[in-house]
Design a protein around this motif. Structure first.
Motif, PDB file in Angstrom:
ATOM      1  N   ASN A 488       0.803  -1.230   0.000  1.00 10.24           N
ATOM      2  CA  ASN A 488       0.000   0.000   0.000  1.00 10.24           C
ATOM      3  C   ASN A 488       0.834   1.277   0.000  1.00 10.24           C
ATOM      4  O   ASN A 488       0.555   2.189  -0.788  1.00 10.24           O
ATOM      5  CB  ASN A 488      -0.967  -0.009   1.187  1.00 10.24           C
ATOM      6  CG  ASN A 488      -2.068  -1.034   1.010  1.00 10.24           C
ATOM      7  OD1 ASN A 488      -2.590  -1.212  -0.089  1.00 10.24           O
ATOM      8  ND2 ASN A 488      -2.423  -1.725   2.078  1.00 10.24           N
ATOM      9  N   PRO A 489       1.867   1.408   0.855  1.00 16.45           N
ATOM     10  CA  PRO A 489       2.641   2.656   0.818  1.00 16.45           C
ATOM     11  C   PRO A 489       3.296   2.921  -0.535  1.00 16.45           C
ATOM     12  O   PRO A 489       3.480   4.079  -0.911  1.00 16.45           O
ATOM     13  CB  PRO A 489       3.696   2.444   1.915  1.00 16.45           C
ATOM     14  CG  PRO A 489       3.073   1.463   2.852  1.00 16.45           C
ATOM     15  CD  PRO A 489       2.295   0.535   1.967  1.00 16.45           C
ATOM     16  N   GLY A 490       3.636   1.875  -1.269  1.00 20.30           N
ATOM     17  CA  GLY A 490       4.269   2.056  -2.567  1.00 20.30           C
ATOM     18  C   GLY A 490       3.300   2.356  -3.687  1.00 20.30           C
ATOM     19  O   GLY A 490       3.722   2.742  -4.782  1.00 20.30           O
ATOM     20  N   LEU A 491       1.994   2.172  -3.427  1.00 22.90           N
ATOM     21  CA  LEU A 491       1.003   2.313  -4.492  1.00 22.90           C
ATOM     22  C   LEU A 491       0.003   3.439  -4.256  1.00 22.90           C
ATOM     23  O   LEU A 491      -0.777   3.757  -5.144  1.00 22.90           O
ATOM     24  CB  LEU A 491       0.229   0.993  -4.660  1.00 22.90           C
ATOM     25  CG  LEU A 491       1.067  -0.239  -5.012  1.00 22.90           C
ATOM     26  CD1 LEU A 491       0.170  -1.467  -5.149  1.00 22.90           C
ATOM     27  CD2 LEU A 491       1.867  -0.023  -6.287  1.00 22.90           C
ATOM     28  N   ARG A 492       0.016   4.038  -3.073  1.00 24.86           N
ATOM     29  CA  ARG A 492      -1.033   5.018  -2.785  1.00 24.86           C
ATOM     30  C   ARG A 492      -0.756   6.385  -3.401  1.00 24.86           C
ATOM     31  O   ARG A 492      -1.609   7.273  -3.368  1.00 24.86           O
ATOM     32  CB  ARG A 492      -1.222   5.149  -1.280  1.00 24.86           C
ATOM     33  CG  ARG A 492      -0.028   5.662  -0.511  1.00 24.86           C
ATOM     34  CD  ARG A 492      -0.257   5.526   0.987  1.00 24.86           C
ATOM     35  NE  ARG A 492       0.930   5.831   1.768  1.00 24.86           N
ATOM     36  CZ  ARG A 492       1.150   5.360   2.990  1.00 24.86           C
ATOM     37  NH1 ARG A 492       0.259   4.557   3.559  1.00 24.86           N
ATOM     38  NH2 ARG A 492       2.245   5.681   3.652  1.00 24.86           N
ATOM     39  N   GLN A 496       7.158   7.888  -8.130  1.00 21.14           N
ATOM     40  CA  GLN A 496       8.210   8.831  -7.737  1.00 21.14           C
ATOM     41  C   GLN A 496       7.965   9.389  -6.341  1.00 21.14           C
ATOM     42  O   GLN A 496       8.888   9.489  -5.528  1.00 21.14           O
ATOM     43  CB  GLN A 496       8.294   9.968  -8.759  1.00 21.14           C
ATOM     44  CG  GLN A 496       8.932   9.576 -10.082  1.00 21.14           C
ATOM     45  CD  GLN A 496      10.403   9.204  -9.952  1.00 21.14           C
ATOM     46  OE1 GLN A 496      11.127   9.752  -9.130  1.00 21.14           O
ATOM     47  NE2 GLN A 496      10.840   8.251 -10.772  1.00 21.14           N
ATOM     48  N   GLU A 497       6.720   9.758  -6.051  1.00 18.62           N
ATOM     49  CA  GLU A 497       6.411  10.299  -4.728  1.00 18.62           C
ATOM     50  C   GLU A 497       6.568   9.230  -3.653  1.00 18.62           C
ATOM     51  O   GLU A 497       7.071   9.500  -2.562  1.00 18.62           O
ATOM     52  CB  GLU A 497       4.993  10.875  -4.717  1.00 18.62           C
ATOM     53  CG  GLU A 497       4.861  12.186  -5.467  1.00 18.62           C
ATOM     54  CD  GLU A 497       5.793  13.264  -4.925  1.00 18.62           C
ATOM     55  OE1 GLU A 497       5.855  13.429  -3.688  1.00 18.62           O
ATOM     56  OE2 GLU A 497       6.471  13.924  -5.735  1.00 18.62           O
ATOM     57  N   ALA A 498       6.109   8.010  -3.954  1.00 22.22           N
ATOM     58  CA  ALA A 498       6.252   6.923  -2.984  1.00 22.22           C
ATOM     59  C   ALA A 498       7.726   6.633  -2.719  1.00 22.22           C
ATOM     60  O   ALA A 498       8.123   6.346  -1.580  1.00 22.22           O
ATOM     61  CB  ALA A 498       5.541   5.671  -3.498  1.00 22.22           C
ATOM     62  N   MET A 499       8.550   6.701  -3.765  1.00 18.72           N
ATOM     63  CA  MET A 499       9.985   6.480  -3.592  1.00 18.72           C
ATOM     64  C   MET A 499      10.592   7.562  -2.705  1.00 18.72           C
ATOM     65  O   MET A 499      11.383   7.258  -1.799  1.00 18.72           O
ATOM     66  CB  MET A 499      10.691   6.448  -4.942  1.00 18.72           C
ATOM     67  CG  MET A 499      12.217   6.336  -4.829  1.00 18.72           C
ATOM     68  SD  MET A 499      13.058   6.076  -6.404  1.00 18.72           S
ATOM     69  CE  MET A 499      12.755   7.649  -7.213  1.00 18.72           C
ATOM     70  N   LYS A 500      10.248   8.805  -2.951  1.00 26.02           N
ATOM     71  CA  LYS A 500      10.789   9.896  -2.132  1.00 26.02           C
ATOM     72  C   LYS A 500      10.421   9.704  -0.668  1.00 26.02           C
ATOM     73  O   LYS A 500      11.246   9.907   0.234  1.00 26.02           O
ATOM     74  CB  LYS A 500      10.263  11.238  -2.638  1.00 26.02           C
ATOM     75  CG  LYS A 500      10.844  11.683  -3.965  1.00 26.02           C
ATOM     76  CD  LYS A 500      10.250  13.020  -4.390  1.00 26.02           C
ATOM     77  CE  LYS A 500      10.749  13.440  -5.766  1.00 26.02           C
ATOM     78  NZ  LYS A 500      10.128  14.716  -6.200  1.00 26.02           N
TER      79      LYS A 500
END
Length: 767
Positions: A488-492, A496-500
């Motif tokens: 979930n944290p990687g897809l919400r 690019q934003e999840a990576m940051k």
């Protein structure tokens, strides 16, 4: 008198000045009661807030003398016992005292808080844990055990209990799950206060099987080789790898590239409650890297030999927890038709042989365990045949799609070929002469983007991640393992934003929250190295998303293929293939000369801000990783210039002079590598053999010496000429057993192994 550091809703007290401990704790307790309702905002796990059963329940203060409560029945489980022993060590690191441990019941003489560890089944007579139902679930919360206020750390089953214990170590004690590879030790403190509503509750993992593949294990082999030769990697080091995997909520491992089916490493996995799996060259666990000499290899003319070997391999592994792989490749990880002269010559015929082999392997496994988890390894030609509609996968088998080694999946890309229950194989490190061997190379945004469709399609049965040496890519190893546990944290948000967000959290953990934004910006700048971009500035052979190995490889190839011609004064352009090779050596250098100065300046400026106890890891994780790209590119640029100038003037001595300059750049790289060698990693780069910088150095020196007429030693180093594969083969040759075994089984042991009618099978609920 005390410093307070908030971490995941906890308050760590560090003694700054001298004074009485009891007085200090009393003062601190008064100060911390006001923080009892703090949020558990930084936890990696789902958090359920609740109103305490006892409204008067106060924050629980834990210090080095707070006793533990452990159930004897849980401690007798080797896997849970190993986790408890690891937790004891963590406790000692933080508080400086070994824990007092009560067995099964608390002591009447003690009315203070306790920490209760155990499984739901073995603790239910003492308290209600309310652990979520299902496999691998756990809960950490405040409660009461008889008259004692308590922190209860409980799992739904064996692995859930292990995860509960390691979550306590991470979230309460502040232990980095990857500490083995990041050298990040927990802060010492006098006491920790947990708020009255402290509560961590797990949820169902995104992927069911979440594993690491310890492939191309040159670093582990070099620094931690098994002294008895029964495995490539020593069992002490492998146990630490398994510990790290479990701390990261992984549950499966392919422990080496080519273990035999009776290797002792599988017994260690069993004791750690880690599921065993295999890569594409070990179908049914059979080591196909070491096919015995003078034994025919063919599923066309000699099926009985392969069927017998697969059957024996399956039987020896029957008492383990296994996610079986099926597939059919040839010797030493090549296509099977390269090893079998009688193989069909067309793709349809070859796919039919693979399909028949897969079905045969499935039948063998199903006889042992009708409910076994079986994975069809669609790697390389097997994936291509499947995508072309030529290869049929047996019914009830999970299809495992693979990436291309650069982090781009080789499915159709739109999810149309993915079914619920499918899985994947992914690389964050890769050996194919062009990728990252000593650095971070795959940005988390790439796997967030590539694996999103797998989550959306429910193709989440199985995920195996090629982590190779782990240490060089510790961040991305942990990032993708976190994703497999909870996507979930990687897809919400956008990739690019999840990576940051992930990078900022990870660098806060490793270097502190103040520096995290700058370190995140530095890593993002690093990911923009021109040939690491998804598309290089020059779209030739290499396309993009490449690593530092490519630069070393291109340098070596030019010197190996054309160095002798220059010594002889030959015209290079008259040599077939030179122009193509030379152009390919130029492609990845586009835009690098102007790119690296700002990245290096940013790296060195931040270096001065790093805390003293983390400077070594900064050197390994940032400074070296920038240096290996920058100096390798400068070296290759000088080599290219030397070849270009030689083509114009045929001056070999001038060529040698320019090689001297290239060698100087490589020596600068090696200096940065040595600065990253310390403590447990004091000889790390000596063991980098697949991307052999030492080979590059010797080739440069040899080329210079031969042209100048000076003496030289050799272009190779070590007794095996720097070959990792030679080292791996030495392990396989060390065995005195009879294929497909490593050890010699005889007498009653062999009879039971091969002929027993009743084979112990792991029950479904135990998987």
């Amino acid at each position: 008198m005390f410093g307070f550091q908030k971490r995941s809703g906890l308050f760590f007290m560090r003694r700054i000045l001298h004074g009485g401990l009891i007085e200090a704790l009393s003062i601190a307790l008064v100060m911390m009661i006001g923080f009892a309702s703090c949020a558990w905002s930084e936890s990696r796990f789902n958090v359920a807030k609740h109103v305490p059963k006892d409204a008067a329940l106060q924050p629980i203060l834990v210090d080095g003398d707070t006793p533990w409560l452990v159930m004897t029945a849980d401690y007798e489980n080797p896997a849970i016992q190993a986790a408890i022993r690891n937790a004891e060590r963590d406790w000692y690191k933080v508080f400086g005292y070994p824990p007092v441990i009560f067995r099964d019941v608390t002591r009447r003489a003690w009315s203070g808080p306790v920490i209760a560890f155990g499984s739901a089944a073995n603790t239910k007579h003492l308290f209600e844990s309310n652990v979520p139902e299902g496999k691998e679930q756990f809960r950490l919360t405040t409660s009461e055990v008889k008259q004692n206020p308590a922190i209860t750390v409980v799992g739904s089953d064996t692995r859930g209990t292990i995860f509960a214990i390691y979550t306590f170590c991470e979230e309460v004690l502040g232990v980095d799950p990857m500490y083995l590879f990041t050298d990040n030790q927990p802060a010492k403190c006098g006491a920790i206060s947990l708020a009255a509503d402290f509560d961590i509750v797990s949820s169902k993992p995104t992927f069911e099987y979440r594993g690491w593949f310890i492939n191309d294990e040159e670093l582990h082999d070099g620094m931690h080789r098994d002294p008895l030769g029964g495995n490539v990697i020593s069992m002490e080091w492998m146990d630490k790898i398994l510990e790290t995997l479990l701390r990261c909520k992984g549950n499966m491992i392919a422990p080496e590239s080519a273990p035999f089916s009776d290797a002792s490493v599988y017994e260690l996995c069993k004791r750690r409650d880690v599921v065993i799996t295999f890569h594409h060259i070990l179908p049914v666990g059979l080591n196909m890297m070491d096919w015995p000499k003078k034994v025919p290899f063919s599923f066309v003319d000699h099926k009985d030999i392969l069927v017998d070997a697969w059957t024996k391999s399956a039987k020896v592994l029957a008492d383990k927890k296994v996610a079986w792989t099926i597939g059919f490749r040839g010797e030493s990880d090549g296509a099977f038709w390269n090893s079998d002269p009688s193989a069909p010559k067309d793709d349809a015929g070859r796919a039919a042989v693979i399909a028949e082999a897969m079905q045969t392997q499935t039948d063998i496994i199903r006889k042992i365990d009708p409910d076994a988890t079986i994975i069809a390894a669609l790697w390389n030609e097997q994936g291509r045949f499947y995508n072309d509609g030529l290869l049929k996968v047996p019914d009830g088998v999970c299809k495992m799609f693979a990436d291309d080694g650069r982090g781009f999946m080789r499915d159709k890309g739109d999810g149309s070929d993915l079914d619920p229950g499918d899985g994947l194989y992914y690389h964050v490190m890769m050996m194919m002469n062009t990728q990252n061997r000593t650095t971070e190379g795959v940005p988390p945004a790439r796997f967030y983007s590539e694996l999103k469709r797998y989550v959306e399609k429910g193709a989440t049965k199985y995920a195996i991640i090629n982590v190779s040496g782990i240490r060089p890519a510790a961040m991305s190893v942990e990032a993708i393992t976190d994703f497999l546990w909870d996507a979930n944290p990687g897809l919400r948000s956008s990739p690019q934003e999840a990576m940051k967000e992930y990078l900022n959290d990870w660098y806060a953990k490793e270097f502190g929250p103040v520096l995290a934004p700058e370190l995140t910006a530095l890593r993002l700048h690093y990911y923009d190295i021109p040939y690491m971009r998804e598309q290089m500035p020059i779209q030739g052979r290499w396309r993009g998303a490449r690593g530092e190995h490519l630069i070393q490889y291109l340098t070596q190839e030019l010197l190996k293929k054309y160095g002798k011609a220059i010594q002889n004064g030959e015209d290079l352009r008259a040599i077939r293939g030179f122009e193509t090779q030379f152009q390919q050596a130029k492609e990845p250098l586009a835009e690098t000369a102007g790119f690296f100065p700002s990245l290096w300046e940013q790296t060195k400026q931040l270096e001065s801000k790093i805390p003293a106890d983390r400077k070594d890891y900064y050197q390994a994780h940032f400074t070296y990783q920038v240096a290996v790209h920058m100096y390798s590119c400068r070296m290759l640029s000088m080599v290219n210039n030397a070849f270009d100038h030689y083509g114009q003037n045929r001056d070999a001595l001038a060529f040698a002079d320019e090689m001297e300059l290239a060698l100087e750049e490589l020596e600068k790289l090696l200096e940065e590598a040595h600065r990253a060698e310390y403590g447990n990693w004091d000889t790390m780069f000596m063991h980098v053999r697949l991307m052999d910088m030492w080979r590059t150095r010797l080739l440069l020196k040899e080329s210079i010496a031969m042209i100048q007429g000076e003496p030289c030693t050799s272009g190779y180093r070590g007794i095996m000429n720097g070959s990792f594969w030679g080292s791996a083969q030495a392990y396989m040759d060390h065995g005195d057993g009879v294929f497909p075994y490593f050890y010699r089984h005889s007498g009653r042991g062999l009879e039971v192994l091969e002929n027993r009618n009743s084979i112990p099978v792991v029950a479904n609920e135990q998987r």
